[in-house]
Scaffold this motif. Structure first.
Motif, PDB file in Angstrom:
ATOM      1  N   SER A 160      -8.572   3.756  -0.800  1.00 43.84           N
ATOM      2  CA  SER A 160      -8.321   4.728   0.148  1.00 43.84           C
ATOM      3  C   SER A 160      -9.873   5.049   1.088  1.00 43.84           C
ATOM      4  O   SER A 160     -10.677   5.268   0.376  1.00 43.84           O
TER       5      SER A 160
ATOM      6  N   THR B  58       0.906  -1.237   0.175  1.00 42.93           N
ATOM      7  CA  THR B  58      -0.077  -0.065  -0.028  1.00 42.93           C
ATOM      8  C   THR B  58       0.753   1.317  -0.001  1.00 42.93           C
ATOM      9  O   THR B  58       0.541   2.303  -0.714  1.00 42.93           O
TER      10      THR B  58
ATOM     11  N   ARG C 280      -4.634   4.608   3.246  1.00 44.59           N
ATOM     12  CA  ARG C 280      -4.850   3.626   2.187  1.00 44.59           C
ATOM     13  C   ARG C 280      -4.548   2.150   2.603  1.00 44.59           C
ATOM     14  O   ARG C 280      -4.421   1.997   3.687  1.00 44.59           O
TER      15      ARG C 280
ATOM     16  N   ASP D 152      -1.022   5.460  -5.384  1.00 43.52           N
ATOM     17  CA  ASP D 152      -2.590   5.545  -5.463  1.00 43.52           C
ATOM     18  C   ASP D 152      -3.042   6.926  -5.155  1.00 43.52           C
ATOM     19  O   ASP D 152      -3.775   6.992  -4.120  1.00 43.52           O
TER      20      ASP D 152
END
Lengths: 164, 259
Positions: B250, B61, B99, B66
Motif C-alpha cells: 500500500s 489487489t 494498493r 490488505d
C-alpha cells in the motif's frame, strides 16, 4: 530466431524476477545470457549487427528494469565483445556455452559493483558482491542450458545457420 | 595490410566509444535523480505488455484484505485533541491508501528496489511511504505513468530514517542507519547510553520529514549493544514485515484536499 530468443529472455527476466521472489538464490539475468545463446547465429560478416543488438538490448534493459540509463547498454556491449572473443577461441558446444555464461555473470556483477562503488551509490562490502554472484548462478545456468538445447534442436530442424 | 589497419581502426573506435560512454554513464549515475520522459514512456509500454503475462498469477489487489495495521497511539491522541479543539465530529487522516501489486523485483541487484503497478495515473509521487499489512517497507523513488519503483528499507541507498522506540510513557528517538542482511535486522544509532530501551518494544517512524508519516511500524527491538566508547546504544530491530516475501503493498498517498 535471434529476435525471438531476445524477446522471450527479456520478458522472462521481468516475469521471473517476480515469480522467483521467494528464494534469494534465484536472481535472473536472462537478457544478458540471451547474448550467449544468439551469438552462434550471427555469421562473421554480420558481427556488427550482433554488437548493435547488444547495445539496444542493454538500453531497453536500462530503461525498463534498472533505471541506470546507459550503464547496462555499455556493459552489454563490452560483454558481447567478450563473448565474441571467447567464441572465437572455443567451439560452439553446450559445455563452452556454460563456461562462457559463468564467466559472463561474474564479470557483469563485478563491473556493475565497481561502477556503483566508484559513483558512491553502494558502500564496499565484499559479501554483497559474492552474494550477487552466487545468487545469479543457479537459475541462470539452468536457463542457459535449457534454452541452448531447445534452440539447437530448432535450428537443426529448421536448418538455421549456426556456428560450429 | 589493409585488413590489419582496418582492424586497428575498429579497435581504436571501440576503445574511444567505451571511454566516452563510461564517462557519460558515471555522470548520469551521479546526477540523475528522476526518470527522463523517454524512460517513462519506454518503461510504461514494455511493463504493460509484461503485466498481461504476470496478471493471472497475481493476487487481485482490490479483492485482497490488505488492511494496514498501524499502531499509532500518538496520532489517535492528536486526533482526539483536535476534535475537541475544533469541535469536529469527523476527522480524516491526511493519507490515502493506494494498493498495488509487485510486478518486478530488484533486477538491478545492488539497488534493492521493487516495481509496483501504480504510477502518476493513480496519484503516486516520488517520496511516498510504502507499507505492507505488517509494517513499513520503503518509499517510492522513480514514478512513471503506470508504474513506480520502490526503494526498500533493506537497500543501501535508503539513507537514514528518524525513528522512535517506546520507553515507558515516553519515546526514545534515534536514527535507522541500515540493514544487516546476515542477521536480518535493521540498525538504530544515536540513542544515548543513559536512555532506557527494552527488548521487544515496537519501533515506529517519527513523522519528521516529508516522506514517512508518524507511527508506522518498522519492527521490534531484538538486541541492544553499545558502541566502542560506551556512549551510545546500537539497537538491532527485527523487521515487522517479511523483507523478501510480499506481493501486495500500500502506498500512503498525500491527501491533496487536506493540504
Amino acid at each position: 530466431m535471434t529476435i525471438s530468443i531476445i524477446f522471450i529472455s527479456f520478458f522472462l527476466d521481468g516475469i521471473c524476477s517476480n515469480l522467483l521472489q521467494l528464494s534469494p538464490l534465484l536472481y535472473p539475468l536472462f537478457s544478458l545470457l540471451s547474448l550467449v545463446i544468439i551469438f552462434p547465429y550471427y555469421k562473421k560478416r554480420n558481427i556488427k549487427k550482433y554488437y548493435i543488438t547488444s547495445l539496444l538490448l542493454g538500453l531497453i534493459y536500462d530503461v525498463v528494469y534498472t533505471n541506470t540509463l546507459f550503464l547496462n547498454m555499455l556493459f552489454f556491449f563490452l560483454l558481447s565483445i567478450l563473448i565474441s572473443l571467447l567464441y572465437n577461441l572455443l567451439n560452439n558446444t553446450m559445455l563452452n556455452a556454460f563456461l562462457i555464461s559463468f564467466f559472463l555473470i561474474v564479470c557483469y556483477r563485478l563491473f556493475t559493483y565497481l561502477v556503483l562503488l566508484f559513483t558512491d551509490i553502494v558502500t564496499f562490502d565484499i559479501n554483497v558482491l559474492f552474494t550477487s554472484i552466487y545468487s545469479s548462478l543457479i537459475v541462470n545456468i539452468i536457463y542457459l542450458l535449457l534454452f541452448y538445447y531447445i534452440t539447437k534442436i530448432i535450428s537443426k530442424k529448421c536448418r538455421i545457420y549456426s556456428r560450429k | 595490410m589493409k585488413k590489419i589497419s582496418k582492424k586497428k581502426k575498429l579497435r581504436k573506435i571501440t576503445f574511444l566509444f567505451t571511454i566516452v560512454f563510461g564517462i557519460l554513464v558515471i555522470i548520469l549515475l551521479k546526477h540523475k535523480n528522476s526518470l527522463l520522459e523517454i524512460e517513462k514512456i519506454g518503461k510504461d509500454s514494455i511493463l504493460k505488455v509484461q503485466d498481461i503475462f504476470v496478471n493471472p498469477f497475481q493476487e487481485k489487489t482490490e479483492e485482497s484484505i490488505d488492511s494496514i495495521r498501524v499502531v499509532n497511539e500518538e496520532l489517535e491522541k492528536e486526533i482526539k485533541e483536535l476534535k475537541e479543539m475544533l469541535n469536529l465530529s469527523h476527522v480524516l487522516s491526511d493519507k490515502i491508501v493506494v494498493r498495488a501489486n509487485i510486478v518486478g523485483r530488484n533486477l538491478g541487484f545492488f539497488y534493492e528496489t521493487v516495481t509496483i503497478n501504480k504510477g502518476t495515473n493513480d496519484g503516486i509521487e516520488e517520496g511516498m511511504a510504502v507499507v505492507t499489512s505488517e509494517g513499513l517497507i520503503g518509499k517510492t523513488i522513480h514514478v512513471s505513468t503506470f508504474f513506480s519503483d520502490v526503494q526498500l528499507l533493506t537497500g543501501q541507498q535508503m539513507g537514514k530514517i528518524s525513528v522512535k522506540i517506546k520507553s515507558g510513557e515516553t519515546y526514545v528517538y534515534g536514527l535507522l542507519v541500515g540493514y544487516d542482511s546476515k542477521k536480518n535486522v535493521y540498525k538504530i544509532e544515536g540513542i544515548s547510553e543513559t536512555m532506557d530501551v527494552v527488548v521487544g518494544e515496537e519501533v515506529t517512524t517519527t513523522g519528521y520529514g516529508d516522506v514517512f508519516p508518524s507511527g508506522i511500524l518498522i519492527g521490534k527491538v531484538s538486541n541492544i549493544t553499545t558502541d566502542h566508547f560506551d556512549l551510545t546504544k546500537i539497537i538491532e530491530v527485527t523487521p515487522a514485515s517479511n523483507v523478501q516475501d510480499f506481493s501486495v503493498v500500500s502506498v500512503l498517498k498525500r491527501n491533496v484536499n487536506l493540504q
